[in-house]
Design a protein around this motif. Structure first.
Motif: not given
Length: 527
Positions: A85-94, A126-128, A179-187, A198-203
């Motif tokens: 989530d920290l990486s996701l927030k950094w990517m989203l803000d940047s 990803l950023v969508v 590949e089976w995955s789940v995504a952590l995402s933020r608006r 949406v900014a997301l990271v696939a796990i």
């Protein structure tokens, strides 16, 4: 009133005192059987209690172990999600900063994506955009082509600006060969607050699979990660067909989502195996971690031990009861044999009433009690009329039958359990009536005389034509009667015998009362 005053306790003669140990022995066999059964039940009860406590301890240990495993899961997942989530927030803000977007692509990627993108289980960051198209892709300098507008992580953020960090349902990636995955995402919002993307990271689900595989929960246990909507994220043992399945069964319905953790027993929704379910919510995520060892695995050792111990205890208890029953049977047989010996020693074999020895002892005991209580005591001296002539004419066998019938008639007229009936000798009987005044004794004597006559035993050598008896009656309070040279009860019998002599002389088949409190000298036997 029949002249019989109540007597509070049963009089005991010598033969009764002699029989007392054997009466207790006869009762003892019941106590032995009951005690044996009681002890066996107590032993079984203690065994069942101990085994039940062992079962509860086994379940408690399993519950504690499950909670420890849940804490391991919760901490590992929370730590990794926090990092992602920290990486996701950094990517989203940047990605919203114009100066970053103005940089050359290689430098821009260095800023947007830290080294976490190289983690083993991280699929892509990803950023969508607002249409679901990829505009920034950590796995490719040129964003890959894919329409992600149908994914739940896209639609949730598009429709609700307040979702925050969202964990998606499991999906098969369109960018990584299914590949089976789940995504952590933020608006991502536009400056006016409208939806921008949406900014997301696939796990990869391989992360959860490897994490759960390291937990030992027994051969039939399961570990589950569920979304709070009841859909399966991952299950150990892993089956691809279970991923994303919506579980609606007691094993999930029992979970109280209003609390952070809990424990319950239920059958598995997918295989029907009864398990001990312990669950705990992962903080900050719509995820419930469940550890569920199978009840058979938890209690397997306990059941084997219980089968051995319970079986041995059951065998021992049955054997104990069996030995108790054998002992009780032996006591019963011995008591029965001793009772027969006492019966033979204290009763006249021919007539069934007390013999002379027992009669003397019972009369002596009755006399002593009357003296202590200062109460009256009466005696009846009974003789069968013309019995010698009966024997001579009908034979001794017939005489024995007549004796037995007369004895029954006498006993039938004496109904209190403490009254005394005995054969004095030959054709003579004595009845002792404790706590009975003279008038009551006379009524009983008349009842005996009439009862014998009503037997209608033929006696052609007698004026009455049937067997009859003559009865002498004497009554006294022991302190008021004395006779030198004789035992006091003998004095009472002498008085009754004198009255009997009078009845004989006055025609037989009669009842006569002793004329004096002093014993008269017997004038001789009247046949």
């Amino acid at each position: 009133m029949d002249g019989h005053a109540p007597l509070p306790d049963r009089l005991e003669g010598a033969h009764e005192r002699a029989a007392r140990p054997f009466v207790r022995l006869a009762r003892l066999h019941r106590y032995v059987t009951a005690a044996g059964a009681f002890i066996a039940v107590v032993m079984l009860g203690l065994c069942v209690t101990a085994l039940y406590e062992g079962r509860q301890e086994a379940l408690l240990r399993a519950r504690d172990t499950s909670r420890n495993l849940l804490q391991i899961l919760e901490k590992d997942i929370s730590r990794n999600v926090e990092i992602y989530d920290l990486s996701l927030k950094w990517m989203l803000d940047s990605s919203q900063r114009p100066d970053v977007l103005a940089l050359p692509t290689p430098l821009q990627r260095e800023i947007l994506f830290d080294r976490s993108t190289q983690a083993k289980y991280l699929g892509a960051m990803l950023v969508v955009d607002a249409k679901g198209h990829i505009v920034i892709d950590s796995a490719s300098v040129k964003p890959r082509k894919a329409d992600l507008s149908d994914r739940d992580y896209f639609t949730v953020h598009r429709d609700d600006p307040h979702v925050g960090l969202y964990l998606s349902r499991p999906f098969q990636s369109r960018l990584r060969n299914g590949e089976w995955s789940v995504a952590l995402s933020r608006r991502i919002n536009n400056p006016d607050g409208s939806f921008k993307g949406v900014a997301l990271v696939a796990i990869s689900l391989a992360y959860f699979k490897d994490l759960l595989a390291g937990l030992d929960i027994g051969p039939h246990g399961v570990v589950l990660l569920l979304r709070d909507d009841g859909s399966i994220i991952i299950r150990q043992p892993f089956r691809e067909a279970d991923v994303g399945v919506q579980v609606v069964a007691p094993s999930v319905a029992t979970i109280d989502l209003s609390v952070e953790s809990g424990t319950y027993v239920a059958k598995g929704a997918l295989d029907g195996v009864t398990r001990l379910f312990s669950y705990e919510r992962v903080p900050g995520l719509p995820v419930v971690a469940i550890v569920a060892p199978a009840e058979d695995d938890i209690l397997g050792t306990w059941r084997k031990r219980s089968l051995v111990i319970g079986g041995l205890m059951a065998i021992f208890s049955v054997a104990f009861v069996g030995v108790s029953m054998l002992l009780a049977r032996e006591l019963r047989q011995r008591a029965s044999a001793q009772s027969r010996l006492i019966e033979q020693a204290t009763h006249d074999k021919l007539t069934g009433v007390s013999n002379r020895h027992a009669l003397d002892a019972m009369l002596a005991a009755a006399w002593r009690k009357a003296r202590r209580d200062k109460s009256s005591i009466s005696a009846l001296f009974i003789d069968i009329d013309k019995f010698k002539a009966y024997n001579d004419f009908y034979g001794h066998a017939a005489g024995d039958v007549a004796l037995a019938e007369v004895a029954k008639a006498i006993a039938a007229s004496v109904r209190r359990p403490f009254d005394i009936v005995g054969r004095y000798g030959g054709e003579e009987f004595v009845v002792g009536l404790p706590d009975t005044p003279l008038d009551g004794a006379v009524r009983i004597a008349e009842a005996i005389r009439e009862g014998v006559q009503q037997l209608a035993i033929p006696h052609t050598q007698h004026a009455y034509g049937v067997v009859t008896v003559s009865v002498g009656v004497a009554s006294a309070v022991p302190e008021s009667i004395a006779h030198r040279g004789l035992h006091q009860v003998d004095a009472l019998l002498r008085l009754a015998d004198a009255a009997l002599y009078t009845a004989k002389n006055e025609g037989r088949n009669a009842v006569r009362i002793a004329a004096t409190t002093q014993p008269a000298e017997a004038a001789g036997e009247v046949a």
